[in-house]
Design a protein around this motif. Structure first.
Motif, PDB file in Angstrom:
ATOM      1  N   ASP A  52       0.712  -0.955   0.388  1.00  0.00           N
ATOM      2  CA  ASP A  52       0.138   0.282   0.017  1.00  0.00           C
ATOM      3  C   ASP A  52       0.941   1.528   0.036  1.00  0.00           C
ATOM      4  O   ASP A  52       0.203   2.299   0.206  1.00  0.00           O
ATOM      5  N   PHE A  53       2.268   0.954   0.842  1.00  0.00           N
ATOM      6  CA  PHE A  53       3.121   2.104   0.609  1.00  0.00           C
ATOM      7  C   PHE A  53       3.601   2.060  -1.199  1.00  0.00           C
ATOM      8  O   PHE A  53       5.081   1.444  -0.632  1.00  0.00           O
ATOM      9  N   PRO A  54       3.292   3.201  -1.985  1.00  0.00           N
ATOM     10  CA  PRO A  54       5.088   3.112  -2.896  1.00  0.00           C
ATOM     11  C   PRO A  54       5.994   3.362  -2.775  1.00  0.00           C
ATOM     12  O   PRO A  54       6.841   2.742  -3.656  1.00  0.00           O
ATOM     13  N   ILE A  55       6.312   4.359  -1.844  1.00  0.00           N
ATOM     14  CA  ILE A  55       7.701   4.320  -1.910  1.00  0.00           C
ATOM     15  C   ILE A  55       9.127   3.519  -1.390  1.00  0.00           C
ATOM     16  O   ILE A  55       9.573   3.394  -1.860  1.00  0.00           O
ATOM     17  N   LEU A  56       7.789   1.916  -0.585  1.00  0.00           N
ATOM     18  CA  LEU A  56       8.945   0.971  -0.345  1.00  0.00           C
ATOM     19  C   LEU A  56       9.287   1.022  -1.306  1.00  0.00           C
ATOM     20  O   LEU A  56      10.568   0.454  -1.089  1.00  0.00           O
ATOM     21  N   ASN A  57       8.419   0.577  -2.243  1.00  0.00           N
ATOM     22  CA  ASN A  57       9.112  -0.385  -3.787  1.00  0.00           C
ATOM     23  C   ASN A  57       9.974   0.132  -4.819  1.00  0.00           C
ATOM     24  O   ASN A  57       9.657   0.463  -5.970  1.00  0.00           O
ATOM     25  N   GLN A  58      11.230   0.665  -3.896  1.00  0.00           N
ATOM     26  CA  GLN A  58      12.512   1.681  -5.004  1.00  0.00           C
ATOM     27  C   GLN A  58      13.679   0.939  -4.702  1.00  0.00           C
ATOM     28  O   GLN A  58      13.770   0.161  -3.144  1.00  0.00           O
ATOM     29  N   GLU A  59      14.708   1.018  -5.241  1.00  0.00           N
ATOM     30  CA  GLU A  59      16.598   0.777  -5.018  1.00  0.00           C
ATOM     31  C   GLU A  59      16.869   2.434  -4.862  1.00  0.00           C
ATOM     32  O   GLU A  59      16.219   3.338  -5.127  1.00  0.00           O
ATOM     33  N   VAL A  60      17.627   2.444  -3.742  1.00  0.00           N
ATOM     34  CA  VAL A  60      17.900   3.465  -2.624  1.00  0.00           C
ATOM     35  C   VAL A  60      20.287   3.371  -2.795  1.00  0.00           C
ATOM     36  O   VAL A  60      19.973   2.158  -1.889  1.00  0.00           O
ATOM     37  N   ASN A  61      20.892   3.954  -4.137  1.00  0.00           N
ATOM     38  CA  ASN A  61      21.855   3.351  -3.670  1.00  0.00           C
ATOM     39  C   ASN A  61      22.452   2.388  -4.033  1.00  0.00           C
ATOM     40  O   ASN A  61      22.971   1.253  -3.528  1.00  0.00           O
ATOM     41  N   GLY A  62      21.240   1.971  -5.101  1.00  0.00           N
ATOM     42  CA  GLY A  62      21.523  -0.057  -5.899  1.00  0.00           C
ATOM     43  C   GLY A  62      21.469  -1.051  -4.843  1.00  0.00           C
ATOM     44  O   GLY A  62      21.612  -2.340  -5.215  1.00  0.00           O
ATOM     45  N   ASN A  63      20.396  -1.255  -3.627  1.00  0.00           N
ATOM     46  CA  ASN A  63      20.020  -1.922  -2.703  1.00  0.00           C
ATOM     47  C   ASN A  63      18.447  -1.479  -2.795  1.00  0.00           C
ATOM     48  O   ASN A  63      17.731  -0.354  -2.760  1.00  0.00           O
ATOM     49  N   PRO A  64      17.067  -1.996  -2.202  1.00  0.00           N
ATOM     50  CA  PRO A  64      15.728  -2.550  -2.217  1.00  0.00           C
ATOM     51  C   PRO A  64      15.979  -1.303  -1.181  1.00  0.00           C
ATOM     52  O   PRO A  64      17.227  -1.881   0.355  1.00  0.00           O
ATOM     53  N   LEU A  65      15.462  -0.500  -0.950  1.00  0.00           N
ATOM     54  CA  LEU A  65      15.125   0.420   0.261  1.00  0.00           C
ATOM     55  C   LEU A  65      14.735  -0.116   1.721  1.00  0.00           C
ATOM     56  O   LEU A  65      13.749  -0.957   1.536  1.00  0.00           O
ATOM     57  N   VAL A  66      15.655   0.061   2.742  1.00  0.00           N
ATOM     58  CA  VAL A  66      14.968  -0.407   4.205  1.00  0.00           C
ATOM     59  C   VAL A  66      14.823   1.241   4.968  1.00  0.00           C
ATOM     60  O   VAL A  66      16.000   1.643   5.050  1.00  0.00           O
ATOM     61  N   TYR A  67      13.334   1.373   4.742  1.00  0.00           N
ATOM     62  CA  TYR A  67      13.529   2.651   5.652  1.00  0.00           C
ATOM     63  C   TYR A  67      12.707   2.171   7.547  1.00  0.00           C
ATOM     64  O   TYR A  67      11.817   1.488   7.351  1.00  0.00           O
ATOM     65  N   LEU A  68      14.259   2.685   7.633  1.00  0.00           N
ATOM     66  CA  LEU A  68      13.442   3.209   9.445  1.00  0.00           C
ATOM     67  C   LEU A  68      14.155   3.996   9.788  1.00  0.00           C
ATOM     68  O   LEU A  68      14.541   4.110  10.990  1.00  0.00           O
ATOM     69  N   ASP A  69      13.054   5.365   9.214  1.00  0.00           N
ATOM     70  CA  ASP A  69      13.038   6.239  10.348  1.00  0.00           C
ATOM     71  C   ASP A  69      11.669   7.288  10.397  1.00  0.00           C
ATOM     72  O   ASP A  69      11.698   8.106  10.332  1.00  0.00           O
ATOM     73  N   ASN A  70      10.618   6.322  11.154  1.00  0.00           N
ATOM     74  CA  ASN A  70       9.427   6.338  11.028  1.00  0.00           C
ATOM     75  C   ASN A  70       9.464   7.510  11.885  1.00  0.00           C
ATOM     76  O   ASN A  70       8.466   7.796  11.936  1.00  0.00           O
ATOM     77  N   ALA A  71      10.303   7.367  12.899  1.00  0.00           N
ATOM     78  CA  ALA A  71       9.794   8.404  14.557  1.00  0.00           C
ATOM     79  C   ALA A  71      10.740  10.078  13.380  1.00  0.00           C
ATOM     80  O   ALA A  71       9.637  10.192  13.814  1.00  0.00           O
ATOM     81  N   ALA A  72      10.784  10.001  12.854  1.00  0.00           N
ATOM     82  CA  ALA A  72      11.028  11.094  12.032  1.00  0.00           C
ATOM     83  C   ALA A  72       9.823  11.825  10.616  1.00  0.00           C
ATOM     84  O   ALA A  72       9.572  12.839  11.369  1.00  0.00           O
ATOM     85  N   THR A  73       9.570  10.147  10.210  1.00  0.00           N
ATOM     86  CA  THR A  73       8.636  10.634   9.162  1.00  0.00           C
ATOM     87  C   THR A  73       7.417   8.613   8.732  1.00  0.00           C
ATOM     88  O   THR A  73       8.673   8.413   8.261  1.00  0.00           O
ATOM     89  N   THR A  74       6.534   8.573   9.264  1.00  0.00           N
ATOM     90  CA  THR A  74       6.025   7.510   8.136  1.00  0.00           C
ATOM     91  C   THR A  74       6.151   8.526   6.736  1.00  0.00           C
ATOM     92  O   THR A  74       5.207   9.333   6.509  1.00  0.00           O
ATOM     93  N   GLN A  75       5.625   6.868   5.884  1.00  0.00           N
ATOM     94  CA  GLN A  75       5.499   6.918   5.073  1.00  0.00           C
ATOM     95  C   GLN A  75       4.295   7.122   4.093  1.00  0.00           C
ATOM     96  O   GLN A  75       3.091   6.731   5.110  1.00  0.00           O
ATOM     97  N   LYS A  76       3.480   7.255   3.037  1.00  0.00           N
ATOM     98  CA  LYS A  76       1.901   7.275   3.484  1.00  0.00           C
ATOM     99  C   LYS A  76       1.456   6.577   2.486  1.00  0.00           C
ATOM    100  O   LYS A  76       1.888   6.301   1.286  1.00  0.00           O
ATOM    101  N   PRO A  77       0.013   5.841   2.889  1.00  0.00           N
ATOM    102  CA  PRO A  77       0.087   4.841   1.635  1.00  0.00           C
ATOM    103  C   PRO A  77      -0.833   5.520   0.208  1.00  0.00           C
ATOM    104  O   PRO A  77      -1.145   6.245   0.891  1.00  0.00           O
ATOM    105  N   ASP A  78      -1.314   4.564  -0.524  1.00  0.00           N
ATOM    106  CA  ASP A  78      -1.314   5.296  -2.130  1.00  0.00           C
ATOM    107  C   ASP A  78      -2.930   6.021  -1.948  1.00  0.00           C
ATOM    108  O   ASP A  78      -2.799   6.791  -2.460  1.00  0.00           O
ATOM    109  N   ALA A  79      -3.494   5.693  -0.576  1.00  0.00           N
ATOM    110  CA  ALA A  79      -4.883   6.507  -0.144  1.00  0.00           C
ATOM    111  C   ALA A  79      -4.986   7.940   0.227  1.00  0.00           C
ATOM    112  O   ALA A  79      -5.973   8.550   0.049  1.00  0.00           O
TER     113      ALA A  79
END
Ligand code: PLP
Length: 415
Positions: A20-47
Motif C-alpha cells: 500500500d506504500f509505493p515509496i517502499l518499492n524502490q532501490e536506493v544506492n543500488g539496494n532495495p530501500l529499508v526505511y527505518l526512519d519512521n519516528a522522523a516521518t512515516t510513509q504515506k499509503p496510496d489512499a
C-alpha cells in the motif's frame, strides 16, 4: 527466520500491507530501500496520495467561505476529516480538534495562548528530561516573558521517568506538566495516565505530546483525562505541515486566539473585533485543506487495518531488533526502559553515529542519527547522539536483518 516470526507477527501480513506504500518499492544506492526512519516521518499509503490528488483535480477551493459547489465539497471533506480524527482519539466533540501545522505548533499555541494568560511570576512548568525540543522551548519562551521556570522531571539510566521525583516536585506553583507520551529519542512509553492524575491532584494541567505515540497504539483522550493532546499528521501516515491539538472544551473556550487573520473572527471593525467560535478561533487563514483531506484518508486507512495485529507486529520487530543488537559486538542500546515502542536507539563502539548513518544509507538502509531534537537527554547520557532505527507496521523481520547486515559492514569499514 526466527521464533518471533511465529508469534504475533503471524497474524499481521506486513508484506501485503507494505504494498500500500509505493515509496517502499524502490532501490536506493543500488539496494532495495529499508526505511527505518519512521519516528522522523512515516510513509504515506496510496489512499492518502490519491485523496490529495483527487482534491486538487476535482474539488480544489477554499473552505467555509464559498457560495459554490466546489467550496461546499471541499468544506464537507475538510470537516469530515475533523470528525474522523475526533473519533480516532475519542474526543467528545469535533470542535475540540484544532488543526495546526504540527505537534510543534500545537505546543506553541498552548504555551502562547494558555501560558501567557495563566502563567505568572514564580510559577513552574514541569517537562520530562527526555522531551523533544518542541516540548521544552515554547515553555521556556513564555516562562522567560512572565518570570516562570521550566524544570525537568528526572529520567533514570534506562530512560524511565522517575515518578517519585515528579511527586516530590509537584506543589501549588506547578501550573503545567507537559510530557511526551513516547520519547522519540529512546522509545520509552511514559505512564501518562498516572502523570496526568498526579498533575491534576496537585492542581496543575497536563499537556501530552503524542507525536510518537499516535502511530503505535490507540489513544483515548477522554480516558486519559489529559487537558491537551498534540500530534502531527505526518507521523500518522498523513501529509506534512498538518497537526492536531485536542483540548478540553472549557480550557479552549477560555483561551485567547493564538494568531489573528481571516476565519478566526466573527466581526471586525476598527472599534473592536470579536472572535469566531471553536475550533475556528484558533485557525487563522486558509488552512492546509489538501493536507486535512489527505489526513482523513489516512485515518480511514488505519481504521480498516488490523491495528492490534500491527501493534503486536511492531513489538515483535522491536524484540527481534533488540535480540540482534545484543548479539552484535560493539552495539550499546540507549534507552532500555521496560515499556517501549519500536525505536532502537544505539551506539556502535568506536564509531560516530553520523558515519554509521552514512554507510547504512549507502547500503539502502535509512536511519536517523544525531540528538533527535532531544539534546538534554543526550547530554544526560554524555553522548552527542545515537543511531536510531524506528519501525512502523510495514517493516519486516528481514528489514531488521538488513539493518544488522549493513551495520556489520559499516563496522568492518570504520573500526
Ligand atoms: N515531539 C516529539 C516527541 C517528536 O518526535 C517530534 C518530531 O520528531 C515533535 C514533537 C515535533 O513534531 P513536528 O516537527 O511534526 O512539529
Amino acid at each position: 527466520m526466527n521464533d518471533l516470526s511465529m508469534s504475533g507477527v503471524a497474524t499481521f501480513d506486513a508484506e501485503r500491507v507494505r504494498q500500500d506504500f509505493p515509496i517502499l518499492n524502490q532501490e536506493v544506492n543500488g539496494n532495495p530501500l529499508v526505511y527505518l526512519d519512521n519516528a522522523a516521518t512515516t510513509q504515506k499509503p496510496d489512499a492518502v496520495i490519491q485523496a490529495i490528488v483527487d482534491y486538487y483535480r476535482t474539488d480544489n477551493s477554499n473552505v467555509h467561505r464559498g457560495a459554490h459547489t466546489l467550496a461546499d465539497r471541499a468544506t464537507e471533506k475538510f470537516e469530515a476529516a475533523r470528525l474522523k480524527v475526533a473519533s480516532y482519539v475519542n474526543a467528545g466533540e469535533a470542535r475540540q480538534i484544532i488543526w495546526t501545522r504540527g505537534t510543534s505548533e500545537g505546543i506553541n499555541l498552548v504555551a502562547s495562548s494558555w501560558g501567557r494568560t495563566h502563567l505568572k511570576q514564580g510559577d513552574r512548568v514541569l517537562v520530562s528530561a527526555m522531551e523533544h525540543h518542541s516540548n521544552i522551548v515554547p515553555w521556556q519562551m513564555v516562562a522567560l516573558e512572565v518570570g516562570a521556570t521550566v524544570e525537568a522531571i528526572p529520567v533514570d539510566e534506562t530512560g524511565t521517568l522517575d515518578l517519585d521525583a515528579l511527586a516530590s516536585m509537584l506543589d501549588e506553583r506547578v501550573k503545567m506538566v507537559a510530557c511526551g507520551h513516547v520519547s522519540n529519542a529512546l522509545g520509552t512509553i511514559n505512564p501518562v495516565e498516572q502523570i496526568i492524575g498526579m498533575a491534576h491532584a496537585s492542581g496543575a494541567l497536563c499537556l501530552i505530546d503524542g507525536a510518537q505515540a499516535i502511530s503505535h497504539f490507540d489513544v483515548d483522550v477522554q480516558a486519559l483525562d489529559c487537558d491537551f493532546y498534540v500530534f502531527s499528521a505526518h507521523k500518522l501516515f498523513g501529509p506534512t505541515g498538518l497537526g492536531v491539538l485536542y483540548g478540553k472544551l472549557d480550557l479552549l473556550h477560555a483561551m485567547p486566539p493564538y494568531q489573528g487573520g481571516g476565519e478566526m473572527i466573527e466581526t471586525v471593525s476598527f472599534a473592536g473585533t470579536t472572535y469566531n467560535q471553536l475550533p475556528y478561533k484558533f485557525e487563522a487563514g486558509t488552512p492546509h485543506i489538501a493536507g486535512v483531506i489527505g489526513f482523513g484518508a489516512a485515518i480511514d486507512y488505519l481504521q480498516q487495518l488490523d491495528r492490534r495485529g500491527a501493534q503486536a507486529h511492531e513489538q515483535a520487530l522491536l524484540a527481534y531488533a533488540e535480540k540482534r543488537a545484543q548479539e552484535t559486538p560493539g552495539v550499546q542500546l540507549i534507552g532500555t526502559s521496560a515499556s517501549k515502542t519500536s525505536v532502537l536507539s544505539f551506539l556502535l563502539e568506536g564509531t560516530h553515529p553520523q558515519d554509521v548513518g552514512m554507510l547504512l544509507d549507502q547500503q539502502g538502509v535509512a536511519v536517523r542519527t544525531g540528538n533527535h531534537c532531544a539534546q538534554p537527554i543526550m547530554d544526560q547520557f554524555g553522548i552527542p547522539g545515537t543511531i536510531r532505527a524506528s519501525f512502523a507496521f510495514y517493516n519486516t523481520l528481514s528489514d531488521v536483518d538488513r539493518l544488522f547486515e549493513a551495520l556489520a559492514k559499516a563496522r568492518q569499514f570504520l573500526v
